[in-house]
Design a protein around this motif. Sequence first.
Motif, PDB file in Angstrom:
ATOM      1  N   ILE A  59       8.337  10.932  -7.166  1.00 55.78           N
ATOM      2  CA  ILE A  59       8.034  10.211  -5.931  1.00 55.78           C
ATOM      3  C   ILE A  59       6.530  10.305  -5.670  1.00 55.78           C
ATOM      4  CG2 ILE A  59      10.306  10.633  -4.893  1.00 55.78           C
ATOM      5  CD1 ILE A  59       8.901  12.868  -3.220  1.00 55.78           C
ATOM      6  N   PRO A  60       5.931   9.322  -4.989  1.00 57.69           N
ATOM      7  CA  PRO A  60       4.518   9.435  -4.604  1.00 57.69           C
ATOM      8  C   PRO A  60       4.324  10.596  -3.638  1.00 57.69           C
ATOM      9  CG  PRO A  60       5.328   7.187  -4.365  1.00 57.69           C
ATOM     10  CD  PRO A  60       6.526   8.044  -4.577  1.00 57.69           C
ATOM     11  N   HIS A  61       3.265  11.369  -3.818  1.00 65.96           N
ATOM     12  CA  HIS A  61       3.077  12.564  -2.986  1.00 65.96           C
ATOM     13  C   HIS A  61       2.933  12.221  -1.509  1.00 65.96           C
ATOM     14  CE1 HIS A  61      -1.243  12.427  -1.816  1.00 65.96           C
ATOM     15  NE2 HIS A  61      -1.345  11.648  -2.872  1.00 65.96           N
ATOM     16  N   HIS A  62       2.374  11.035  -1.189  1.00 69.07           N
ATOM     17  CA  HIS A  62       2.157  10.680   0.218  1.00 69.07           C
ATOM     18  C   HIS A  62       3.465  10.319   0.928  1.00 69.07           C
ATOM     19  CE1 HIS A  62       2.740   6.413  -0.773  1.00 69.07           C
ATOM     20  NE2 HIS A  62       1.948   6.619  -1.808  1.00 69.07           N
ATOM     21  N   ALA A  63       4.537  10.110   0.166  1.00 68.77           N
ATOM     22  CA  ALA A  63       5.832   9.759   0.768  1.00 68.77           C
ATOM     23  C   ALA A  63       6.799  10.941   0.763  1.00 68.77           C
ATOM     24  CB  ALA A  63       6.445   8.581   0.016  1.00 68.77           C
TER      25      ALA A  63
END
Length: 222
Positions: free
Chosen positions: A64-68
Amino acid sequence: MALAPMMQQYLNVKEKCKDCILFFRVGDFYEMFFEDAKTAALELELVLTGKDCGLSERAPMCGIPHHAANVYITRLINKGYKVAIGEQLEDPSASKGIVKRGIVKIITPGTYTDSAFLDDTKNNYIMSIFMDENRFGIAIADVSTGEFDCTSERKDTEIIINELSKYNPKEILVQNNIDKKLLKDIKERFKCAVTSFDDEIFIQGTEENLSKQFSNYEIIKK
């Protein structure tokens, strides 16, 4: 065949959080591998892929994208899982070889405090249960609000279940030697995360320690 260095690092970190889903930071993503990847892919509806890991078969992987991350953590927490955050502990551009990584946070259903994702209409309780030959003790807290309560009663399964029903905790801490039938009933009725500890974890505290912790509050004995 030998594991690739990064995968060996992953397994070393995973060894420290066996009961958690490990979010392992790789660049701009949190990656999950092996059984964690299979579980996360199923629960979070992610695409399960694979990564060459040095073994004869590719390691199951999803990411998953770290910002999400908070969105996905919330979904796992609400399903009763625990999440460990494995971060890069040094600047990748300045490091030589494998970037050093380690666990910086463990998030559990009873300790999650992100107000953006908690239900304002419900408490988020964590509970501990301790039993000896004749009695049991319960301590209950909502980390997000600071609410705390405790009680002690004669040892009786029905009474214990009734006390749990009052709070419907998201997470329960129990002794390693808790009665297996009682533990099975708790898991089936309350669908909560359960963590086991040795007895000494529960008996370190005294009323003096409790008073010190809540020095600005009045302790009411029931």
